[in-house]
Design a protein around this motif. Structure first.
Motif, short mmCIF file in Angstrom:
data_model
loop_
_atom_site.label_atom_id
_atom_site.label_comp_id
_atom_site.label_asym_id
_atom_site.label_seq_id
_atom_site.Cartn_x
_atom_site.Cartn_y
_atom_site.Cartn_z
N PRO A 139 0.70 -1.10 -0.38
CA PRO A 139 -0.07 0.18 0.14
C PRO A 139 1.45 1.46 -0.23
N LYS A 140 0.43 2.40 -0.64
CA LYS A 140 1.61 3.32 -1.02
C LYS A 140 2.93 3.48 -1.70
N ALA A 141 2.76 2.70 -2.43
CA ALA A 141 4.02 2.45 -2.97
C ALA A 141 4.01 3.39 -3.91
N THR A 142 5.51 3.55 -4.16
CA THR A 142 6.07 5.01 -5.08
C THR A 142 6.17 4.21 -6.37
N PRO A 149 15.35 13.99 -17.18
CA PRO A 149 15.12 14.02 -15.81
C PRO A 149 14.43 12.47 -14.93
N PRO A 150 15.20 12.02 -14.78
CA PRO A 150 14.03 11.60 -13.84
C PRO A 150 13.28 12.62 -13.18
N ARG A 151 12.15 11.57 -13.55
CA ARG A 151 10.44 12.41 -12.63
C ARG A 151 9.94 11.05 -11.27
N LYS A 152 9.16 11.69 -10.04
CA LYS A 152 8.62 10.63 -9.58
C LYS A 152 7.15 10.44 -9.87
N ALA A 153 6.66 9.93 -9.72
CA ALA A 153 5.41 9.31 -10.56
C ALA A 153 3.36 9.89 -9.38
N GLU A 154 3.21 10.22 -10.60
CA GLU A 154 1.68 10.86 -9.90
C GLU A 154 1.27 9.77 -9.00
N ILE A 156 0.51 5.05 -8.63
CA ILE A 156 1.76 4.15 -9.09
C ILE A 156 1.03 3.87 -9.69
N GLY A 157 -0.35 3.88 -10.49
CA GLY A 157 -0.91 3.21 -11.59
C GLY A 157 0.41 3.70 -12.71
N GLN A 158 0.76 5.21 -12.52
CA GLN A 158 1.53 6.37 -13.99
C GLN A 158 2.61 5.04 -13.75
N VAL A 159 3.54 4.37 -13.09
CA VAL A 159 4.41 3.66 -13.63
C VAL A 159 3.73 2.20 -14.19
N TRP A 160 2.84 2.11 -13.77
CA TRP A 160 2.47 0.42 -14.47
C TRP A 160 1.97 0.77 -16.02
N ASP A 161 1.04 1.55 -16.23
CA ASP A 161 0.99 1.90 -17.53
C ASP A 161 2.27 2.19 -18.30
N HIS A 162 2.79 3.02 -18.08
CA HIS A 162 4.92 3.60 -18.58
C HIS A 162 4.76 2.15 -18.72
N ASP A 195 9.04 0.79 -3.78
CA ASP A 195 8.96 1.73 -4.48
C ASP A 195 9.69 0.97 -6.00
N ILE A 196 9.68 1.37 -6.95
CA ILE A 196 9.58 0.81 -8.27
C ILE A 196 10.45 1.74 -9.30
N LYS A 197 11.79 1.49 -9.10
CA LYS A 197 13.15 2.89 -9.97
C LYS A 197 12.91 2.47 -11.62
N GLU A 198 12.78 3.12 -12.41
CA GLU A 198 13.05 2.32 -13.88
C GLU A 198 14.30 3.35 -14.51
N ILE A 199 14.88 2.33 -14.62
CA ILE A 199 16.83 2.43 -14.12
C ILE A 199 16.84 2.63 -15.96
N TRP A 200 17.84 3.73 -16.33
CA TRP A 200 17.74 4.87 -17.76
C TRP A 200 19.11 3.66 -17.85
#
Length: 202
Positions: A139-142, A149-154, A156-162, A195-200
Motif C-alpha cells: 500500500p502507498k507504493a511509489t 531527467p528522472p521524475r516521481k510518478a504522480e 503508482i498506476g502511472q508506472v504500470w501504464d509506462h 518503491d519501483i524505479k526505472e533504470i535509465w
C-alpha cells in the motif's frame, strides 16, 4: 777508324738506355692507371666496426611486449575488446533488479530476473531465465520514471501504464522508455514492493 767505331758504339748504348727507360716509365704509368687508389674503395673509406659484446646480437632473442588482454566483461555478459564497465553493481540490501514482462495488474508485478552486461555505456541489465512468481505492491507504493531527467510518478498506476507502453513499443510522451526496461525495486520485510524505479539506459 777506331775513334769512329767508339763514337758509333757510344751512340748505340745511349739510345738503348733511353729506349729501356721509356718502356719502364710506360709500364709504371699503366700500372698506376689500372690499380685503383685505396681511398676510392668503399672498404677503405668506411671500416666496419665490431659488434659490441653487450649489443643485441649477444643478448639473445629480442623481447616482445605481451598485448594487454581485454578485461573480462562484468556480470557474465559479452563485451567488445577494450570495454571496461568495472565490476557489476551490487544491489543494496532490500533492493532487487527485475525486468517486467507485462503490465502489472491487481497490484502484482510480473517479471524475470536480470544479469548485468558490460557495454560501452557503463553496462545494462538484461532479462534472464523464466518468469518468476509475481511480486505484490505494498500500500502507498511509489515509483520513479527514468525521464531523463528522472521524475516521481504522480501515482503508482502511472508506472504500470509506462511499463505497458514500453513493452508494446508505444510512445509515452515525455516519459522516454529506457532501452533495456529494467527496474530497481525496494522490498519490505514482507517481500512487497514499496518503491519501483526505472533504470535509465539510452
Amino acid at each position: 777508324m777506331y775513334p769512329t767505331t767508339r763514337r758509333m758504339l757510344g751512340g748505340i748504348t745511349a739510345a738503348t738506355v733511353a729506349a729501356l727507360t721509356l718502356v719502364a716509365c710506360n709500364a709504371d704509368d699503366k700500372d698506376k692507371k689500372e690499380t685503383p687508389k685505396a681511398a676510392d674503395t668503399p672498404a677503405a673509406s668506411a671500416p666496419v666496426a665490431p659488434v659490441p659484446s653487450g649489443g643485441p646480437a649477444a643478448s639473445g632473442p629480442a623481447r616482445t611486449q605481451t598485448p594487454k588482454s581485454a578485461k573480462p566483461p562484468a556480470g557474465g555478459g559479452t563485451a567488445e575488446p577494450g570495454e571496461d564497465c568495472g565490476p557489476p553493481p551490487t544491489p543494496k540490501p532490500g533492493h532487487k533488479i527485475v525486468y517486467p514482462v507485462k503490465q502489472p495488474t491487481k497490484g502484482s508485478l510480473y517479471y524475470k530476473n536480470t544479469k548485468f552486461v558490460c557495454d560501452p555505456n557503463d553496462g545494462h541489465y538484461e532479462a534472464v531465465g523464466a518468469e518468476q512468481a509475481p511480486l505484490l505492491f505494498a500500500p502507498k507504493a511509489t515509483g520513479t520514471l527514468a525521464g531523463p531527467p528522472p521524475r516521481k510518478a504522480e501515482y503508482i498506476g502511472q508506472v504500470w501504464d509506462h511499463i505497458d507502453k514500453c513493452l508494446t513499443h508505444q510512445d509515452d510522451g515525455a516519459n522516454t522508455c529506457s532501452s533495456f526496461g529494467a527496474y530497481d525495486l525496494i522490498l519490505n520485510a514482507a517481500n512487497e514492493i514499496t518503491d519501483i524505479k526505472e533504470i535509465w539506459h539510452s
